[in-house]
Design a protein around this motif. Structure first.
Motif, PDB file in Angstrom:
ATOM      1  N   VAL A  87       0.833  -1.208   0.000  1.00  0.00           N
ATOM      2  CA  VAL A  87       0.000   0.000   0.000  1.00  0.00           C
ATOM      3  C   VAL A  87       0.868   1.259   0.000  1.00  0.00           C
ATOM      4  CG1 VAL A  87      -1.678   1.334   1.343  1.00  0.00           C
ATOM      5  CG2 VAL A  87      -1.946  -1.141   1.110  1.00  0.00           C
ATOM      6  N   ILE A  88       1.898   1.271   0.851  1.00  0.00           N
ATOM      7  CA  ILE A  88       2.742   2.456   1.001  1.00  0.00           C
ATOM      8  C   ILE A  88       3.478   2.786  -0.299  1.00  0.00           C
ATOM      9  CG2 ILE A  88       4.802   3.330   2.179  1.00  0.00           C
ATOM     10  CD1 ILE A  88       3.854   1.674   4.639  1.00  0.00           C
ATOM     11  N   HIS A  89       3.926   1.766  -1.045  1.00  0.00           N
ATOM     12  CA  HIS A  89       4.731   1.996  -2.246  1.00  0.00           C
ATOM     13  C   HIS A  89       3.925   1.943  -3.538  1.00  0.00           C
ATOM     14  CE1 HIS A  89       7.783   0.746   0.747  1.00  0.00           C
ATOM     15  NE2 HIS A  89       8.588   1.531   0.077  1.00  0.00           N
ATOM     16  N   GLN A  90       2.619   1.698  -3.428  1.00  0.00           N
ATOM     17  CA  GLN A  90       1.810   1.492  -4.634  1.00  0.00           C
ATOM     18  C   GLN A  90       1.827   2.712  -5.557  1.00  0.00           C
ATOM     19  OE1 GLN A  90      -2.209   0.349  -3.762  1.00  0.00           O
ATOM     20  NE2 GLN A  90      -2.558  -0.526  -5.787  1.00  0.00           N
ATOM     21  N   GLY A  91       1.691   3.901  -4.983  1.00  0.00           N
ATOM     22  CA  GLY A  91       1.652   5.102  -5.801  1.00  0.00           C
ATOM     23  C   GLY A  91       2.988   5.486  -6.412  1.00  0.00           C
ATOM     24  N   LEU A  92       4.078   4.957  -5.863  1.00  0.00           N
ATOM     25  CA  LEU A  92       5.407   5.311  -6.369  1.00  0.00           C
ATOM     26  C   LEU A  92       5.748   4.587  -7.669  1.00  0.00           C
ATOM     27  CD1 LEU A  92       7.393   5.251  -2.990  1.00  0.00           C
ATOM     28  CD2 LEU A  92       6.516   7.242  -4.221  1.00  0.00           C
ATOM     29  N   LYS A  93       5.130   3.438  -7.893  1.00  0.00           N
ATOM     30  CA  LYS A  93       5.353   2.650  -9.106  1.00  0.00           C
ATOM     31  C   LYS A  93       6.847   2.401  -9.345  1.00  0.00           C
ATOM     32  CE  LYS A  93       1.094   4.298 -11.240  1.00  0.00           C
ATOM     33  NZ  LYS A  93       0.456   5.008 -12.381  1.00  0.00           N
ATOM     34  N   ILE A  94       7.469   1.798  -8.342  1.00  0.00           N
ATOM     35  CA  ILE A  94       8.909   1.514  -8.423  1.00  0.00           C
ATOM     36  C   ILE A  94       9.140   0.362  -9.391  1.00  0.00           C
ATOM     37  CG2 ILE A  94      10.933   0.767  -7.107  1.00  0.00           C
ATOM     38  CD1 ILE A  94       9.665   2.095  -4.662  1.00  0.00           C
ATOM     39  N   ALA A  95       9.990   0.589 -10.375  1.00  0.00           N
ATOM     40  CA  ALA A  95      10.288  -0.432 -11.383  1.00  0.00           C
ATOM     41  C   ALA A  95      11.191  -1.506 -10.800  1.00  0.00           C
ATOM     42  CB  ALA A  95      10.953   0.207 -12.597  1.00  0.00           C
ATOM     43  N   GLU A  96      11.066  -2.716 -11.329  1.00  0.00           N
ATOM     44  CA  GLU A  96      11.910  -3.824 -10.877  1.00  0.00           C
ATOM     45  C   GLU A  96      13.385  -3.510 -11.076  1.00  0.00           C
ATOM     46  OE1 GLU A  96      10.798  -8.071 -11.489  1.00  0.00           O
ATOM     47  OE2 GLU A  96       9.224  -7.198 -12.759  1.00  0.00           O
ATOM     48  N   SER A  97      13.702  -2.900 -12.214  1.00  0.00           N
ATOM     49  CA  SER A  97      15.100  -2.579 -12.511  1.00  0.00           C
ATOM     50  C   SER A  97      15.675  -1.606 -11.492  1.00  0.00           C
ATOM     51  CB  SER A  97      15.217  -1.999 -13.919  1.00  0.00           C
ATOM     52  OG  SER A  97      14.387  -0.841 -14.052  1.00  0.00           O
ATOM     53  N   THR A  98      14.848  -0.650 -11.052  1.00  0.00           N
ATOM     54  CA  THR A  98      15.304   0.320 -10.043  1.00  0.00           C
ATOM     55  C   THR A  98      15.562  -0.370  -8.714  1.00  0.00           C
ATOM     56  OG1 THR A  98      14.004   2.061 -11.112  1.00  0.00           O
ATOM     57  CG2 THR A  98      14.725   2.475  -8.860  1.00  0.00           C
ATOM     58  N   TYR A  99      14.666  -1.283  -8.334  1.00  0.00           N
ATOM     59  CA  TYR A  99      14.824  -1.994  -7.069  1.00  0.00           C
ATOM     60  C   TYR A  99      16.041  -2.917  -7.117  1.00  0.00           C
ATOM     61  CZ  TYR A  99      13.411  -4.445  -2.795  1.00  0.00           C
ATOM     62  OH  TYR A  99      13.375  -4.963  -1.525  1.00  0.00           O
TER      63      TYR A  99
END
Length: 587
Positions: free
Chosen positions: A535-547
């Motif tokens: 829920v906390i990170h849903q709006g950030l739309k962090i890409a797999e490559s970035t993670y």
């Protein structure tokens, strides 16, 4: 037609056009008088016909409280805490808590659920305390007690009260006796493990492990000495509106709801609420979360009923939880105490969201829990990875794991407790995987919500590291290395544009986030679960490559430090990979 209160005969309805009001009243009184005269004759009362009893020899004894004669059950005048039903079964009254002004408490509880009777307390408690004393007698706090015989007797009396025997006990006296000893949390944990081990050695019944730990945890903040603890909130009972407000509860409520009122996702649910009323509600909720004298089953049903019409989602649950956590941190409440509350709070997630959980399946009736345990036991018995386990050991583990995984709303064994219990037993990874995979085999045909399944995965993940003695990495590294590592992370990650973009126009800085990450990974703070992180990170739309790049950079920094063991780097990588689906919002 209106029925007369004295009989089934009816009175003619008054019509204003036919009679005056005075005439109508006089007519009513005269009719009532005539009716009561007819009631002067004796009235034959009908009794419910009771089932006939088989003839029984005169004076046959059912138990020490009742004597059965021919067609008659004669009850002795004492004790008065028993009732009988139509089938002539004897059962204690439902649990009651009786308190008086001197803080003396008496508990009356059903023998079916009373742990004192389950362990055959009258015979076994003395043996338990003898074993316990042999384990702790060299500790300075125990050596400060001059009379060992009196110590054992006092301990037996306390355990009788704690385990459910209906006796009087002064909890304030318990607090005062331990105040000068200055018992620490670590010492309480060690004493608790010694006591649990002593019970297991005497009673030979692993199924009591969970209930015993739950009971002992309730007395932690009476025995442990602290200058300021969150127990001031936990133990505050605000059941009535005229109860004096605990200032810490009121401050916490004021801070939390000021954030909620500004949150458009939550504010609509709290329109028109008064702050003092919310303080009372929050005080009661925290009290019940911490299990101080509360019937957990009733509380689960109450929370489900009271939230059903609200149609809440996991987003609402996480937002409320986030505001509460932020307010507790502003009040300088330590993270380990916040964690204690949020772990219990997560156990109520299914009820508040009105979702089906495995706990609901296990407790649909009293007979279902043993059946599910037997199913789990059979699955594990057939698993070749558990061939080294005896049948009794598989049964004990199956029983405890089902309770531990589904009852996070109750006081459970901590990660440290689990590690200490298994200190002398090297755990193989294949054993852990066998128990975990067979657990999910039980759930495959059940309609368990995905959010609840996510919470189960988190509990299993924590068990894995707890069993291998890896509860906290910061103790392995030491304070100096941790501080140095944090500064290196801050310097390395702040220079990465891919990460910096997520902190633009935000009060929450990269440095703050790195500090929180360090606590989450190296101190193993389980304040937020995977379902919360989603829920906390849903709006950030962090890409797999970035993670993945973040993982690479953190590994690179740790590899540059010769003081960090490669095994610790692998553990950090496993933790980051485990939470990747939640943070990147993957299926």
């Amino acid at each position: 037609m209106n029925s007369c209160p004295f009989t089934n005969r009816t009175l003619v309805k008054h019509h204003e056009s036919q009679l005056s009001f005075a005439q109508y009243v006089d007519n009513l009184n005269s009719q009532a008088f005539n009716i009561t005269k007819k009631l002067d004759r004796p009235i034959s009362r009908r009794h419910v016909k009771l089932p006939d009893l088989e003839p029984t020899p005169q004076g046959q004894r059912i138990n020490k409280n009742f004597t059965l004669t021919h067609r008659q059950l004669v009850k002795k005048p004492k004790p008065r805490q028993y009732s009988i039903d139509m089938q002539l079964t004897l059962r204690p009254l439902k649990q009651k808590i009786i308190r008086n002004k001197s803080s003396v408490t008496l508990t009356l509880e059903s023998e079916e659920t009373n742990l004192y009777y389950k362990i055959n307390g009258e015979q076994n408690l003395k043996l338990v305390i003898d074993r316990y004393y042999s384990k702790v007698q060299d500790h300075p706090a125990i050596q400060a007690v001059y009379d060992s015989k009196q110590f054992k007797q006092n301990y037996i009396t306390f355990l009788e009260f704690a385990l459910g025997k209906p006796v009087f006990y002064n909890l304030e006296s318990l607090r005062l006796k331990h105040a000068f000893l200055r018992i620490k949390d670590s010492e309480f944990n060690q004493f608790k493990i010694y006591l649990i081990q002593s019970f297991l050695e005497v009673c030979k019944n692993p199924s009591i492990l969970y209930d015993l730990n739950s009971i002992l945890e309730q007395y932690r903040y009476i025995i442990v000495s602290k200058n300021k603890t969150f127990a001031q909130i936990y133990n505050q009972k605000l059941e009535k509106k005229n109860t004096d407000q605990n200032q810490s509860v009121f401050e916490l409520t004021q801070s939390t709801y000021s954030k909620i009122y500004q949150d458009t996702s939550l504010s609509a649910y709290f329109q028109g609420t008064m702050l003092d009323e919310q303080a009372q509600k929050l005080g009661r909720i925290i009290n019940k979360l911490m299990s101080w004298g509360i019937e957990q089953e009733d509380q689960l049903k109450y929370l489900r009923r009271s939230h059903q019409a609200m149609h809440l989602t996991n987003v609402h649950f996480t937002l409320f939880k986030s505001h509460l956590i932020k307010s507790m941190r502003e009040m300088k409440i330590r993270d380990n105490q916040i964690e204690m509350l949020t772990i219990r709070m997560d156990g109520y997630r299914g009820c508040i969201l009105d979702k089906d959980t495995f706990y609901d399946q296990l407790n649909q009736s009293k007979n279902l829990m043993p059946i599910w345990i037997k199913k789990y036991e059979n699955l594990c018995s057939k698993d070749p990875r558990l061939k080294d386990f005896s049948q009794s050991s598989i049964e004990a583990h199956a029983s405890y794991l089902l309770i531990h995984l589904t009852s996070q709303h109750k006081p459970t064994l901590s990660r440290r407790d689990i590690q200490q219990i298994h200190n002398n037993c090297p755990i193989k990874l294949e054993w852990y995987e066998a128990f975990r995979e067979n657990f999910y085999s039980l759930l495959k045909n059940l309609n368990i919500n995905s959010v609840i399944l996510s919470d189960y995965r988190d509990v299993w993940f924590q068990l894995k590291f707890g069993l291998h003695g890896l509860n906290t990495l910061n103790k392995e590294l030491g304070l100096d290395i941790m501080q140095n590592l944090e500064q290196k992370f801050i310097k390395q990650l702040n220079d990465i544009d891919q990460l910096a973009q997520y902190f633009k126009n935000s009060e929450y800085t990269m440095n703050q986030h790195i500090t929180q990450m360090m606590d989450f990974i190296f101190k193993n703070r389980q304040i937020f679960k995977s379902s919360d992180l989603r829920v906390i990170h849903q709006g950030l739309k962090i890409a797999e490559s970035t993670y993945d790049y973040l993982i690479y950079q953190m590994k690179f920094v740790m590899l540059q430090d010769p003081n960090i063991n490669p095994g610790i780097i692998r553990i950090v990588e496993q933790i980051l990979i485990f939470y990747k689906p939640a943070i990147c919002n993957l299926p």
